[in-house]
Motif scaffolding. Structure first.
Motif, short mmCIF file in Angstrom:
data_model
loop_
_atom_site.label_atom_id
_atom_site.label_comp_id
_atom_site.label_asym_id
_atom_site.label_seq_id
_atom_site.Cartn_x
_atom_site.Cartn_y
_atom_site.Cartn_z
N TRP A 105 0.82 -1.22 0.00
CA TRP A 105 0.00 0.00 0.00
C TRP A 105 0.85 1.26 0.00
N GLN A 106 2.02 1.19 -0.58
CA GLN A 106 2.89 2.36 -0.67
C GLN A 106 2.62 3.11 -1.97
N VAL A 107 3.30 4.23 -2.13
CA VAL A 107 3.09 5.10 -3.29
C VAL A 107 3.42 4.38 -4.60
N GLY A 108 4.42 3.50 -4.58
CA GLY A 108 4.79 2.80 -5.80
C GLY A 108 3.66 1.98 -6.38
N THR A 109 2.84 1.41 -5.50
CA THR A 109 1.69 0.65 -5.96
C THR A 109 0.71 1.53 -6.71
N TRP A 110 0.47 2.72 -6.20
CA TRP A 110 -0.46 3.64 -6.85
C TRP A 110 0.12 4.15 -8.17
N LEU A 111 1.43 4.30 -8.24
CA LEU A 111 2.04 4.72 -9.49
C LEU A 111 1.88 3.65 -10.57
N TRP A 112 1.95 2.38 -10.18
CA TRP A 112 1.70 1.32 -11.15
C TRP A 112 0.25 1.35 -11.62
N GLY A 113 -0.66 1.80 -10.76
CA GLY A 113 -2.05 1.97 -11.18
C GLY A 113 -2.17 3.01 -12.28
N ILE A 114 -1.43 4.10 -12.14
CA ILE A 114 -1.43 5.14 -13.18
C ILE A 114 -0.84 4.60 -14.47
N VAL A 115 0.28 3.87 -14.36
CA VAL A 115 0.93 3.31 -15.55
C VAL A 115 -0.01 2.32 -16.25
N ALA A 116 -0.70 1.50 -15.47
CA ALA A 116 -1.58 0.49 -16.06
C ALA A 116 -2.75 1.14 -16.80
#
Length: 150
Positions: free
Chosen positions: A98-109
Motif C-alpha cells: 500500500w505504498q506510493v509505488g503501488t499507486w504509481l503502477w495503477g497510473i501506468v496500467a
C-alpha cells in the motif's frame, strides 16, 4: 534480468489489472448517472457549448480517477510488484503493497494499457515464431530469367 517470458508475464499482469479497473469504472458508471451522461449544449451559443464541454471534461476526469484508484487498489490487494515480475525475480510479492509505488503502477496500467496490449501481441507473436523449430522458408530451386547469350 529481463527476458522474453518475464516481459510477457509483466504485460499480461498489467493489462489484466487495467481491464479489471476498466470493469470497475463501468460498474461505477451504471451506479452514478453523472459518469455515463453525454452532455450536449441546450442552445447553439458559446456559453452552452462551454458548459457542456466543461461537464464532459469533469466526466472524463472522474472516470480516469476511478480507473486509477481501482487499479491501485487491485495492485495493492494482489501485493505483486510489476517491476519484480519484469525483472524475473524469484518472488514478486512485496511486504507493504500500500505504498506510493503501488499507486504509481495503477497510473501506468490505466494510461499505458493500449500500448501494453499492442506490445503484448507483438511479443507473443515473436515468441511463437522463435519457439518453432522450423528453419526459415527458403526457395528450393533457383529461379532464373532468360539468358542473354551474345
Amino acid at each position: 534480468m529481463v527476458s522474453l517470458d518475464s516481459s510477457i508475464a509483466f504485460l499480461i499482469y498489467i493489462t489484466a489489472v487495467s481491464s479489471a479497473a476498466a470493469g470497475v469504472t463501468e460498474a461505477c458508471k451504471s451506479i452514478v448517472p453523472f459518469l455515463a451522461t453525454d452532455y450536449e449544449p441546450k442552445e447553439d451559443c458559446w456559453e452552452d457549448h462551454n458548459e457542456a464541454a466543461r461537464f464532459m471534461n469533469y466526466k472524463r476526469f472522474f472516470n480516469l480517477l476511478i480507473s486509477v484508484v481501482s487499479a491501485g487498489v487491485i495492485f495493492g490487494a494482489l501485493g505483486l510488484d510489476p517491476a519484480a515480475i519484469l525483472l524475473g525475480a524469484t518472488s514478486a510479492y512485496v511486504e507493504n503493497p500500500w505504498q506510493v509505488g503501488t499507486w504509481l503502477w495503477g497510473i501506468v496500467a490505466v494510461f499505458g494499457s493500449p500500448f501494453f496490449a499492442s506490445l503484448l501481441k507483438i511479443l507473443e507473436g515473436f515468441k511463437q515464431q522463435v519457439s518453432t523449430d522450423h528453419p526459415p522458408n527458403r526457395p528450393r530451386r533457383k529461379v532464373t530469367g532468360p539468358r542473354d547469350d551474345r
